[in-house]
Write an enzyme that holds these catalytic residues in place. Structure first.
Site, PDB file in Angstrom:
ATOM      1  CD  GLU A 191      -2.970  -0.977   0.086  1.00  0.00           C
ATOM      2  OE1 GLU A 191      -3.329   0.162  -0.274  1.00  0.00           O
ATOM      3  OE2 GLU A 191      -3.352  -2.015  -0.475  1.00  0.00           O
ATOM      4  CB  SER A 248     -40.448 -39.475  41.788  1.00  0.00           C
ATOM      5  OG  SER A 248     -41.621 -40.261  41.678  1.00  0.00           O
TER       6      SER A 248
END
Length: 875
Positions: free
Chosen positions: A118, A503
């Site tokens: 770049e 239960s």
């Protein structure tokens, strides 16, 4: 020719010619100097004019430019990140994937790749590449158009933060001036960091760290030179030139960047050649998830949305949950393994499909198969399963398979001999006699790894389940698995499935009974009972699972053997429904879990696994009410704490009342100090608590005591017997003596439960169908849910010392008659030890209990609303 041999005329002509030439030369030199002076003046004027123009343009544009330091104030859109309490990433939530990094986090070859690609002069210029600017000016003069390119890395940063992509000279000027400002405000390292965190890399990846994860499934520090060059090459057109969208163009761009790196001496020839030879990876990866807890992630996402709105997804919040990664992995494994085991018992539903491939095609490499067949092979397999295709069915009943990555293996007969044909949820066919009874060449199937290192045939379960565990000392959710696979169903059964606990609810009934005068030795008749109740809108005749009746039964034995009729009689005739409701509500249950009739005794209400584990945590911690929570802390993007949980904490010292008999500072003998000497002499008597040191405990959010420690201890001990010799005895395989628990099965085997704990951990496992249909014959809590709980606890408690509640003050142990529950006579043969609260030891003898032992004929006992003990209006 010698000069004296030339005639006079010739010499005169030569002299005249020479004079003429000298005159002409002098005139040329004067013109040249005039031209040079004119050119210099014009150049100077142009230069001065250019400088003046630039300065003027700067002052014209400057007021509209944002301040460079505003970059610090502009938040990056960073996704919500969710972690376990030990730092493992659970989820990222947000449209943009971004992982902010510091300059020190970025490897040198990554920086070099972006500089080469770049802005080769990045570390020496002041934000503007003048040659690039001149090219743009020339382009404007020659074509009347503004060209792209030529921007420095700093200019790209300025554009990305503050400007549009408009191609205009004015935008270029603003970009250049802003880049200059940025260079004056920040160091090169800071600018590079801003750039690498800000830029878009395609595939929703923002910032180089997220891009390395998305494209290579690696942390930024681990990417190679070739991968760094690939990322740098993406930037000119991230949506089109990334490795996933166009691997060919991405390879070309990578080669360009590597060439620039070689040219600038960032890499040598050997590194260049190795990087160029590296294959281009064209896969797409998600976040680097380290812990599978999708159901918890969704709970956190909803919580964060309620707290912060849509900013929750973009402001970079980091949430630390209460999950323990080891326990969460244990829950995931136990749930999936248990559901797959249940599915095997219910029969094999068959292959996914048959690919209809020829033997020649199946024998060829996977990449040569038809595209649609490859796509089917590479489909995602849920719950840790794998996809495979049958390549051969061998005479020894083993099956050749091709896996999704193209590798070939064998599926042994032991891995598919279980596959009885599935007929319906209640029925299976006969066991297969050979592999051909189950599979054929070309079948697309699911398989799973085994502990033996082989493969086994598998099927995605239709049944679902949940496992959830909490720390009983503060309610922190340490693990939660809400279903087989979140990708298949986002319904969180650990929190959202309200089912009958059966239960598994009985311990709360028995706790209420102890509170209201019954003991573990109280004898209750196990005989039929018929309830005529307007609340139940019919005659209710509860039954036993076994179909048998055992007559007089002690309360401890009734719980150990999970006897329904004793539980109903204990509730209705000994405790009273009103008393029971008031007692059980303290455990944190909602009204939906507490039907106001006799079915309460059998767990006919509705609650979630998280509700149930909250209740069991009270037993586990000695009687204190805690509330489950999962969000421990929230940090913002800068790491500043935004929220810290303040849970209810079990703190007996915080609730202590003054002891008038304990020595207090200031009351010691003359000559003793009130500091270390006092504490040394009175260590046992002067343990710190809220009564003696209120300031020490002022900030503790103490959990309230909801049942007495004696009640909690007795219930723990009774439920330990459930595991020692009752319906939970499979858990003896864990080899521990500190575990208590209870099985649960709802009507028609629709739900299977096991809830259990020690003093460190409470956990609940549930299995059932989402459509509430029966699980099938024999699929009760002890067979279907308990194995999940065992698998979880085996991992969760590995290398963890045993920890159970010590016997508190106020408990006595007495020898009783094992039949009558009365104190035993000296030398009595059937005597056993039982524990009681002080003041609740029975004083009866067998002679005092003639009725109950004579009324065990098994005939129905009928009662009505008016005969029920307690608040009849609540029945």
């Amino acid at each position: 020719m010698p000069l004296d041999a030339i005639d006079a005329e010739t010499r005169i002509d030569m002299q005249q010619t020479s004079k003429s030439q000298r005159k002409t030369g002098r005139r040329g030199h004067r013109r040249l100097w005039r031209a040079l002076i004119l050119t210099a003046g014009l150049g100077g004027a142009i230069t001065v004019g250019g400088i003046a123009g630039v300065i003027g343009a700067y002052y014209y544009v400057s007021p509209a430019l944002p301040a460079a330091e505003a970059i610090r104030e502009i938040p990056l859109e960073v996704p919500l990140r969710i972690f376990s309490r030990d730092g493992y990433l659970i989820s990222e939530v947000g449209e943009r994937k971004r992982i902010p990094v510091t300059y020190e986090d970025v490897p040198a070859h990554v920086v070099a790749a972006f500089v080469a690609a770049e802005d080769r002069r990045f570390f020496v210029h002041h934000g503007i590449d003048y040659r690039g600017v001149m090219r743009a000016v020339v382009q404007l003069v020659l074509t009347g158009e503004i060209s792209g390119g030529g921007s420095t890395l700093t200019q790209q940063l300025a554009r990305s933060y503050f400007l549009s992509l408009e191609q205009s000279f004015a935008r270029k000027m603003r970009e250049a001036f802003l880049a200059y400002r940025i260079e004056q405000e920040f160091s090169k390292e800071q600018i590079m960091t801003f750039f690498l965190n800000k830029m878009f890399f395609g595939q929703r990846a923002y910032g180089v760290a997220a891009a390395s994860q998305v494209y290579f499934n690696k942390n930024l520090r681990d990417i190679s030179i070739a991968e760094a060059a690939t990322l740098a090459g993406v930037l000119p057109a991230p949506s089109r030139k990334n490795p996933v969208t166009d691997p060919v163009e991405a390879t070309v761009r990578r080669g360009y960047v590597l060439g620039r790196m070689l040219e600038l001496d960032y890499i040598d020839t050997r590194e260049y050649e190795a990087a160029m030879a590296e294959p281009m990876v064209s896969s797409l990866y998600g976040a680097a998830i380290e812990l599978n807890a999708d159901y918890v992630a969704e709970m956190v996402r909803r919580d964060m949305l309620n707290r912060f709105g849509s900013d929750a997804y973009t402001a970079g919040y980091q949430v630390v949950t209460t999950l323990d990664s080891r326990l969460q992995r244990a829950a995931n494994y136990a749930l999936r393994n248990g559901l797959l085991g249940y599915t095997r018992r219910r029969g094999y539903g068959g292959r996914l499909t048959n690919l209809a491939l020829t033997a020649e095609t199946i024998a060829s490499p996977l990449n040569d198969w038809p595209i649609d067949a490859q796509d089917l092979m590479r489909q995602s397999a849920p719950g840790g399963l794998s996809v495979a295709v049958v390549s051969a069915v061998n005479p020894d009943n083993s099956v050749g398979i091709v896996l999704a990555d193209g590798t070939r293996d064998l599926l042994p007969w032991a891995g598919l001999s279980w596959a009885k044909p599935f007929i319906d949820r209640q029925t299976t066919g006969e066991p297969p006699q050979s592999a051909t009874d189950v599979l054929a060449v070309g079948d697309l199937i699911h398989i799973m790894p085994t502990t033996a290192g082989t493969w086994a045939l598998a099927e995605v379960p239709e049944v679902q389940g949940a496992i959830v565990s909490v720390d009983p000392m503060d309610g922190a959710i340490s693990s939660l698995a809400g279903g087989f696979d979140f990708a298949l169903s986002k319904f969180n059964r650990a929190v959202q499935a309200y089912r009958q606990p059966g239960s598994a609810f009985k311990p709360f009934i028995y706790s209420a009974a102890l509170e209201y005068g019954s003991t573990a030795a109280t004898v209750i008749l196990d005989t039929p009972v018929v309830i005529s109740s307007s609340e139940l809108e019919a005659v209710w005749r509860p039954t036993e699972y076994s179909g048998r009746f055992y007559g007089p039964t002690r309360v401890r034995e009734a719980l150990v053997r999970s006897m329904n009729l004793v539980s109903v009689r204990l509730l209705l005739f000994e405790t009273g429904i009103g008393n029971a409701l008031r007692h059980i509500a303290k455990f944190g249950f909602s009204d939906a879990a507490l039907p106001r009739n006799g079915s309460l005794a059998l767990g006919a209400g509705s609650l979630s696994p998280l509700d149930l584990v909250q209740g069991y945590a009270v037993f586990a911690n000695g009687g204190y009410g805690v509330k489950p929570y999962v969000v421990d802390a929230i940090y913002d993007a800068t790491g500043e704490l935004q929220y810290r949980a303040n849970p209810l904490i079990v703190c007996p010292q915080c609730l202590a009342l003054p002891d008038p008999d304990a020595p207090q500072p200031g009351e010691v003998e003359t000559g003793a100090t009130e500091s270390l000497e006092f504490l040394s002499d009175n260590a046992l008597e002067c343990r710190a608590n809220a009564s003696t040191d209120p300031d020490l405990f002022a900030e503790v959010n103490a959990a309230p005591m909801v049942i007495s420690e004696q009640n909690a201890f007795l219930m723990q001990d009774m439920m330990r017997d459930v595991i020692r010799r009752g319906t939970g005895r499979r858990a003896l395989a864990l080899g521990r003596r500190d575990l208590s628990g209870k099985t649960g099965t709802s009507n028609d085997f629709r739900d299977a439960w096991f809830a259990g704990f020690n003093s460190d951990l409470a956990a609940v496992a549930w299995v059932g169908y989402d459509d509430d249909l029966p699980l099938g014959p024999g699929e009760e809590g002890s067979r279907t849910a308990l194995p999940l709980w065992i698998d979880f606890m085996r991992i969760a408690l590995r290398n963890v010392p045993e920890n159970q509640m010590p016997m508190p003050a106020g408990i006595v142990s007495v020898r009783i008659d094992s039949t009558t529950g009365c104190p035993a006579r000296a030398g009595q043969q059937n005597a056993i030890f039982e524990m009681f609260r002080e003041g609740h030891v029975p004083t009866c003898t067998a002679a005092d209990l003639p009725d109950i032992f004579n009324d065990a004929s098994g005939t129905d006992s009928t009662t009505s609303d008016e005969e029920v003990k307690g608040d009849e209006s609540l029945f």
